[in-house]
Design an enzyme around this catalytic site. Structure first.
Site, mmCIF file in Angstrom:
data_model
loop_
_atom_site.group_PDB
_atom_site.id
_atom_site.type_symbol
_atom_site.label_atom_id
_atom_site.label_comp_id
_atom_site.label_asym_id
_atom_site.label_seq_id
_atom_site.Cartn_x
_atom_site.Cartn_y
_atom_site.Cartn_z
ATOM 1 C CE LYS A 197 6.954 13.101 -7.935
ATOM 2 N NZ LYS A 197 7.284 12.321 -6.716
ATOM 3 C CB SER A 212 7.756 19.647 -7.742
ATOM 4 O OG SER A 212 7.783 20.527 -6.620
ATOM 5 C CG HIS A 269 8.699 16.323 -10.743
ATOM 6 N ND1 HIS A 269 7.374 15.936 -10.668
ATOM 7 C CD2 HIS A 269 9.039 16.728 -9.488
ATOM 8 C CE1 HIS A 269 6.930 16.095 -9.431
ATOM 9 N NE2 HIS A 269 7.920 16.583 -8.702
#
Length: 411
Positions: free
Chosen positions: A249, A186, A214
């Site tokens: 995200k 990250s 991610h």
């Protein structure tokens, strides 16, 4: 009521301890934000071009998600009213789990209300005292905290050093071994060597827990994630892999899920305290995420646009960095780490950019190692070519010992 005086009380130390954080330039401050158009935010009343959001595909404000959330609220109300094993597991949540498993091409999925709650719960559900955890040195805090809560013996191996990991696995006498790692790290943006990690787990009878917060929605065919990119889903899915990803995200909403074999997911349903004893995510979010999955699956154009902005940023900074002590991490993902060194320098650079209408927060210890304070530049499909050019120009102007021609062009 009798009171007992304590002089001095440990509570009296808190103001001084806060001052120590200030002195070390480690005190955090929140900003109140409101979305504007594209990658722009209102930050404490000031319009800013933001390079800090994990909304990698720009879906958080997509009309399809807003419509799905409103429809879900009309159908189910706002709250779930109970934990998943009581009355909180709505038909919408059940449908989302089915859709998530299909999308990541794994047998079964379990939907959680938050990513942090997922990892701090599933790690202790898998291993405990007498077992062994093998953790990458740069793993996210939720994996680290989950490992600590498990009471298993923790072996921390140097970042991405799989030879060191194999030596630790070979030396461990534990019957149950769990390897935990980010898929995309990250704060650096680099991608784990998932196929080699899986091979090591096969060789040493270990389970691999992969946190793809991610990578989900961005990497792999149709955005199915880093595990799919590594070719370990569908017919090649392994019972030794547990796949976790967040939904706040690239998916643009909130929540998280874990997916894997039916028996692994059933065990987690029975044993994960952060799932069993927490109120379930509301159904309106499940409906929102179903709409998000549809957009992700047909979002190749968004991913291509994001890849172009990543390439543009890296090419632009390649002409800025020579002659400076700044470094740019080796990342092919939306997370681009510009390491500047000291905490004060990172904060000064952040404020200088903020004065130019650019919001790129500084990241400092303990989130990153001492001496590696940085700007974590997060790119999104919402960024335009002009947006990225504006950031590169500002960094060229602010770079220490920047080449004269760059300073002149930026001016």
């Amino acid at each position: 009521m009798t009171t007992f005086p304590f002089a001095p009380s440990w509570l009296d130390e808190l103001p001084a301890r806060l001052e120590e954080l200030d002195d070390a330039q480690l005190r955090r401050r929140r900003r109140a934000v409101r979305p504007l158009q594209g990658a722009h935010l209102d930050v404490d009343g000031q319009p800013m071009l933001a390079f800090c959001s994990n909304d990698y595909l720009g879906l958080a404000g997509h009309p399809a998600l807003t419509d799905a959330a409103c429809a879900g609220a009309r159908e189910y109300g706002v709250g779930s009213g109970g934990s998943p094993l009581v009355s909180g597991h709505s038909q919408a949540n059940a449908a989302l789990e089915h859709d998530l498993a299909r999308f990541v091409q794994l047998p079964r999925a379990l939907y959680f209300y938050a990513g942090y709650a997922t990892n701090i719960g599933i790690v202790p559900a898998l291993v405990g005292a007498g077992d062994a955890i093998f953790s990458d040195a740069l793993n996210h805090a939720c994996l680290i905290d989950g490992a600590r809560l498990s009471r298993a013996t923790i072996h921390r191996y140097p970042h991405a050093d799989l030879a060191a990991l194999e030596a630790l696995l070979a030396a461990s006498p534990a019957r149950r071994k769990l390897v935990v790692t980010d898929a995309v790290f990250s704060m650096d943006g680099d991608v784990a060597d998932i196929r080699t990690l899986h091979a090591l787990c096969e060789r040493h009878d270990a389970l691999l827990l992969l946190d793809d917060a991610h990578g989900f929605g961005v990497l792999g065919p149709q955005g199915r994630g880093a595990l799919a990119e590594a070719g370990l889903t569908g017919a090649q899915a392994s019972p030794r892999v547990l796949y976790m990803a967040t939904l706040g995200k690239a998916a643009g909403a909130a929540g998280a899920f874990v997916a894997g074999s039916d028996v692994l997911v059933e065990w987690l349903l029975q044993k994960t305290r952060s799932y069993i004893f927490a109120t379930a995510a509301p159904a309106l979010l499940a409906r929102t995420l179903q709409a998000s999955l549809e957009l992700i699956e047909r979002g190749d154009a968004l991913r291509a646009h994001l890849d172009a902005r990543i390439a543009q940023l890296r090419a632009g900074l390649a002409s800025v960095l020579p002659g400076t002590h700044w470094t740019l991490g080796a990342s092919r993902t939306a997370v681009q780490a510009l390491v500047v060194g000291g905490n004060g320098e990172a904060l000064d650079l952040m404020e200088a950019l903020r004065a130019r209408g650019l919001w790129v927060p500084a990241i400092r210890p303990p989130t990153v190692p001492e001496g590696t304070a940085r700007l974590r530049i997060a790119l999104s499909a919402a960024h335009t070519e002009a947006d990225v050019a504006r950031l590169v120009e500002a960094l060229a102007e602010l770079a220490p010992s920047a080449p004269t021609h760059l300073r002149r062009e930026a001016a």
